[in-house]
Motif scaffolding. Structure first.
Motif, mmCIF file in Angstrom:
data_model
loop_
_atom_site.group_PDB
_atom_site.id
_atom_site.type_symbol
_atom_site.label_atom_id
_atom_site.label_comp_id
_atom_site.label_asym_id
_atom_site.label_seq_id
_atom_site.Cartn_x
_atom_site.Cartn_y
_atom_site.Cartn_z
ATOM 1 N N ALA A 19 0.756 -1.583 -0.370
ATOM 2 C CA ALA A 19 0.111 -0.182 -0.272
ATOM 3 C C ALA A 19 0.768 1.362 0.106
ATOM 4 C CB ALA A 19 -0.076 -0.014 1.419
ATOM 5 N N VAL A 20 0.385 2.175 -0.944
ATOM 6 C CA VAL A 20 0.830 3.847 -0.537
ATOM 7 C C VAL A 20 0.162 4.770 -0.730
ATOM 8 C CG1 VAL A 20 0.806 4.196 -3.374
ATOM 9 C CG2 VAL A 20 2.991 5.200 -2.402
ATOM 10 N N SER A 21 0.229 5.613 0.365
ATOM 11 C CA SER A 21 -0.351 7.196 0.775
ATOM 12 C C SER A 21 0.424 8.118 1.052
ATOM 13 C CB SER A 21 -0.740 6.382 1.399
ATOM 14 O OG SER A 21 -2.025 7.314 2.797
ATOM 15 N N GLY A 22 -0.008 9.107 -0.887
ATOM 16 C CA GLY A 22 -0.003 9.687 -0.180
ATOM 17 C C GLY A 22 2.002 10.291 -1.098
ATOM 18 N N ALA A 23 2.985 10.610 -0.558
ATOM 19 C CA ALA A 23 3.835 10.542 -1.283
ATOM 20 C C ALA A 23 4.365 10.050 -1.161
ATOM 21 C CB ALA A 23 4.579 12.017 -0.704
ATOM 22 N N ALA A 24 5.614 9.657 -2.128
ATOM 23 C CA ALA A 24 6.370 8.046 -1.751
ATOM 24 C C ALA A 24 7.460 7.953 -1.244
ATOM 25 C CB ALA A 24 6.977 7.448 -3.316
ATOM 26 N N THR A 25 7.416 6.764 -0.976
ATOM 27 C CA THR A 25 8.789 6.458 -0.019
ATOM 28 C C THR A 25 10.131 6.489 -1.118
ATOM 29 O OG1 THR A 25 8.858 4.656 -0.386
ATOM 30 C CG2 THR A 25 7.889 5.555 1.680
ATOM 31 N N ALA A 26 11.079 6.175 -0.488
ATOM 32 C CA ALA A 26 12.401 7.086 -1.274
ATOM 33 C C ALA A 26 12.520 5.056 -2.164
ATOM 34 C CB ALA A 26 13.971 6.320 -0.425
ATOM 35 N N GLY A 27 13.184 5.170 -3.097
ATOM 36 C CA GLY A 27 12.791 4.141 -4.060
ATOM 37 C C GLY A 27 11.535 3.349 -4.811
ATOM 38 N N GLY A 28 10.319 4.362 -4.100
ATOM 39 C CA GLY A 28 9.059 4.656 -4.942
ATOM 40 C C GLY A 28 8.896 5.112 -5.848
ATOM 41 N N PRO A 29 8.201 5.747 -6.419
ATOM 42 C CA PRO A 29 7.538 6.163 -7.615
ATOM 43 C C PRO A 29 8.074 7.677 -7.758
ATOM 44 C CG PRO A 29 5.218 6.415 -5.898
ATOM 45 C CD PRO A 29 6.500 5.591 -5.740
ATOM 46 N N LEU A 30 8.453 8.620 -8.081
ATOM 47 C CA LEU A 30 7.930 10.187 -8.102
ATOM 48 C C LEU A 30 7.648 11.080 -6.995
ATOM 49 C CD1 LEU A 30 8.369 11.394 -12.030
ATOM 50 C CD2 LEU A 30 10.237 10.546 -10.360
ATOM 51 N N VAL A 31 7.728 11.541 -6.377
ATOM 52 C CA VAL A 31 7.053 12.898 -5.438
ATOM 53 C C VAL A 31 6.438 13.267 -6.204
ATOM 54 C CG1 VAL A 31 7.595 13.727 -3.290
ATOM 55 C CG2 VAL A 31 9.115 11.840 -3.708
ATOM 56 N N VAL A 32 5.595 13.372 -6.025
ATOM 57 C CA VAL A 32 4.531 14.600 -6.599
ATOM 58 C C VAL A 32 3.525 14.984 -4.826
ATOM 59 C CG1 VAL A 32 2.435 15.254 -7.645
ATOM 60 C CG2 VAL A 32 4.412 13.218 -8.547
ATOM 61 N N HIS A 33 3.609 16.902 -5.273
ATOM 62 C CA HIS A 33 3.043 17.453 -4.122
ATOM 63 C C HIS A 33 1.865 17.829 -4.538
ATOM 64 C CE1 HIS A 33 6.983 17.586 -2.283
ATOM 65 N NE2 HIS A 33 7.473 18.081 -2.789
ATOM 66 N N ALA A 34 0.916 18.369 -3.548
ATOM 67 C CA ALA A 34 -0.272 18.777 -4.133
ATOM 68 C C ALA A 34 -0.388 19.818 -5.330
ATOM 69 C CB ALA A 34 -0.587 19.787 -3.573
ATOM 70 N N SER A 35 1.138 20.509 -5.739
ATOM 71 C CA SER A 35 0.765 21.253 -6.599
ATOM 72 C C SER A 35 1.431 20.445 -7.856
ATOM 73 C CB SER A 35 2.318 22.604 -6.802
ATOM 74 O OG SER A 35 3.611 22.324 -6.787
ATOM 75 N N GLY A 36 1.660 19.541 -7.719
ATOM 76 C CA GLY A 36 1.993 19.238 -9.086
ATOM 77 C C GLY A 36 3.356 19.380 -10.057
ATOM 78 N N GLY A 37 4.045 19.811 -9.068
ATOM 79 C CA GLY A 37 5.185 20.870 -9.649
ATOM 80 C C GLY A 37 6.240 19.113 -10.174
ATOM 81 N N LEU A 38 7.058 19.733 -11.136
ATOM 82 C CA LEU A 38 8.047 18.234 -11.324
ATOM 83 C C LEU A 38 9.741 19.156 -11.575
ATOM 84 C CD1 LEU A 38 6.206 15.905 -13.145
ATOM 85 C CD2 LEU A 38 6.629 16.033 -10.801
ATOM 86 N N SER A 39 10.598 18.733 -11.203
ATOM 87 C CA SER A 39 11.984 19.403 -11.459
ATOM 88 C C SER A 39 11.874 18.955 -13.181
ATOM 89 C CB SER A 39 13.613 18.517 -11.102
ATOM 90 O OG SER A 39 13.226 17.050 -10.951
ATOM 91 N N SER A 40 13.447 19.237 -13.881
ATOM 92 C CA SER A 40 13.278 19.000 -14.916
ATOM 93 C C SER A 40 13.423 18.021 -15.011
ATOM 94 C CB SER A 40 14.606 19.574 -15.757
ATOM 95 O OG SER A 40 15.635 20.086 -14.163
ATOM 96 N N ALA A 41 14.808 17.246 -14.456
ATOM 97 C CA ALA A 41 15.249 15.844 -14.339
ATOM 98 C C ALA A 41 13.755 14.655 -14.258
ATOM 99 C CB ALA A 41 15.660 15.259 -13.507
#
Length: 604
Positions: A19-41
């Protein structure tokens, strides 16, 4: 075949359900905040891994109805009724007798300010003495859907965006807004809900700031997600049934004026049947929406076995095609369909979301065996597409929504396809019509809308509405076909009908028999009275004890008989009281009236 699929799901389950809830942990999916902003990488990684996004929008089931028993999910197997009693959820049959009310008013009633305890009071909840609103499927009923949920990512906090039925929620999937719509359109042309739904079509809207209710034409203009994709030169298609065909009501872009009446309607809105062909050929666009006809939609009363089998065929086409390695499929359901769900919808930006709906994220980069507890809505799907193609949000709702990217791990070893063989559904799943009979209370006969309203004796005296195509014909007991205009209030009607996919208690039919009407009546009759100014006569049909019938006549009769058996044309003025006549035409035996006269002959 369905047993084998259940075994497949069980094998997938043995690996355990995370199970996963909210922001991902290390080694998981990309961390995406409510704003949805992503880095260039992160954007570069997303761009390299995901080239195709497919939204398959099925119909009318709550999360607890499909996955309430799923291990590791926030499901329920019991529910609270309006009396406060907690009862076990019953078993949902493969197909129902009729629909359960899931209108905007029904959704608010069921949710009951978060108490989630009035589903049993919805129209259509009780069928054959069972409360089917308070019921759910098992893994054995829907093994294909469970197999996908075990193999990929199941979202158990995914809420419909609008507390209501299909139309407003489908609008959100393309426009990021429901335009304040709270319900499905009414007074529409057959199988149409948008800009081409006829001059009388209207839909209920409610201003969230003032509460003011208005009824407007279901044809809107605003910037949509397809418009943003166009501006970024990102190809897209909306796969839907053709105009006025079954399921055309779910072709959401029909309600967007500049698309419905613009060039992209011909180029980008294509038939549902084209999807599998394009998927297998590797020619799907970057973004695809897919809806289908009622039989394949999972919409009650239609068979979920048939609907699941169709869904599997579409997903198999993607998995067997060349683009599986870079595709995300969002398999979701548009609204709760009147079925029980125990989780109260949240309020987001002052707006109450609708009840939970099942959603599965199917991709080589799905988190295998994970139940994602992140709060989502249809706006979350838009946010994901906007992130992938670096598009601006359409509004504050999708801009602030949690992206379904949380359910992906773009750094993992890609998952293999889970191709499910075609299912063998029982023959009865393809023949689910009900027989209705009763007295006609009203007939609507317009060029764009044809309805017969019954005072049905089949359904406990409830009013039942029968829809027909613009060219509907009515049968007589003799097998002849009549125009709808020959049906009169009070006639006894029999219909073979399927519950409508938009309003509980409504039915769609093409097979209607008016048992009060006969055709080709041709027997001796005696003229009792002639009203020459009115162009009609009264006759006694069937001998001295026969019934009296009114007969409309044109001023010039096309054929007749005079003395000596000579045939000649004659006028109504030549018809006399006491004449023996033979009549061929259409008669209503209940009101003793000829509706149409094909031939009237005076016997010499």
């Amino acid at each position: 075949m369905r047993k084998n699929l259940a075994v497949l799901a069980a094998l997938l389950m043995t690996a355990g359900v995370a199970a996963v809830s909210g922001a991902a942990t290390a080694g998981g999916p990309l961390v995406v905040h409510a704003s949805g902003g992503l880095s260039s990488a992160e954007l570069q990684l997303l761009d390299s891994k995901i080239q195709h996004i497919v939204i398959i929008d099925k119909e009318n089931h709550s999360f607890d109805n499909l996955f309430g028993r799923f291990p590791g999910a926030a499901g329920a197997t019991t529910g609270r009724t309006s009396t406060g009693k907690v009862i076990p959820l019953g078993h949902t049959p493969d197909h129902l007798l009729l629909d359960v009310d899931h209108s905007g008013a029904a959704a608010l009633r069921a949710v009951d300010n978060g108490h989630m305890d009035r589903f049993n009071q919805l129209s259509g909840a009780i069928q054959d003495g069972k409360d089917l609103a308070m019921s759910q499927y098992t893994q054995a009923d829907i093994p294909g859907y469970w197999a996908y949920a075990h193999a990929f990512t199941l979202d158990d906090h995914f809420f419909s965006s609008v507390v209501g039925p299909s139309f407003p929620n489908h609008l959100v999937t393309v426009a990021g807004t429901a335009f304040n719509v709270t319900d499905n359109p009414v007074n529409t042309s057959f199988n149409a809900w948008g800009c081409d739904s006829g001059p009388y079509a209207e839909v209920r809207t409610q201003d969230p700031s003032t509460g003011k209710v208005r009824f407007v034409k279901p044809c809107f203009n605003a910037t949509t997600l397809p418009d943003l994709l166009d501006q970024a030169s990102v190809p897209w298609k909306y796969f839907a049934p053709s105009q006025y065909a079954s399921g055309y009501i779910w072709s959401a872009l029909d309600a967007i004026n500049h698309i419905r009446n613009g060039p992209e309607w011909a180029s980008n809105v294509v038939n549902t049947s084209q999807f599998a062909t394009d998927a297998q050929a590797g020619t799907l666009p970057a973004v695809s929406w897919l809806v289908t006809n009622t039989a394949n939609s999972d919409h009650p009363p239609n068979s979920i076995c048939v609907g699941e089998s169709w869904t599997e065929q579409q997903i198999d086409a993607v998995m067997n095609g060349p683009d599986w390695s870079n595709t995300v499929i969002i398999l979701t359901w548009d609204d709760f369909g009147g079925f029980y769900d125990h989780m109260a919808p949240p309020t987001v930006n002052g707006t109450l979301l609708g009840p939970r709906v099942p959603t599965i994220i199917i991709s080589p980069y799905s988190r295998a065996g994970v139940v994602d507890h992140t709060e989502y809505s249809f706006d979350s799907v838009l946010r994901f597409i906007e992130q992938r193609f670096n598009l601006p949000p359409l509004n504050t709702e999708d801009g602030a929504a949690n992206s379904i990217l949380n359910g992906l791990n773009l750094s993992q070893t890609p998952l293999a396809p889970v191709v499910i063989p075609p299912q063998q559904c029982p023959a009865g799943d393809y023949h689910i019509a009900s027989q209705l009979y009763g007295k006609v209370s009203k007939v609507v006969n317009r060029h764009d809308l044809n309805q017969i309203i019954l005072k049905s004796t089949t359904k406990g005296g409830a009013q039942e509405l029968l829809f027909g195509s613009p060219t509907i014909k009515v049968n007589t007991p003799q097998g002849s076909m009549l125009p709808l205009g020959d049906v009169l209030p009070g006639d006894f009607m029999v219909a073979n009908a399927i519950a409508s996919p938009d309003l509980a208690g409504d039915y769609q039919t093409k097979l209607v028999m008016d048992q009060s009407t006969q055709t080709e009546v041709n027997s001796p009759a005696k003229v009792l009275h002639v009203w020459r100014n009115a162009g009609r006569v009264q006759v006694r049909l069937g001998g001295p004890a026969g019934a009296l019938f009114g007969v409309p006549l044109p001023q010039l009769l096309p054929a007749g008989g005079g003395g000596g058996g000579q045939i000649r044309s004659y006028a109504i003025a030549d018809v006399r009281k006491g004449d023996t006549v033979a009549i061929t035409g259409i008669a209503n035996t209940r009101v003793h009236r000829f509706l149409e006269v094909k031939r009237f002959r005076v016997r010499g």
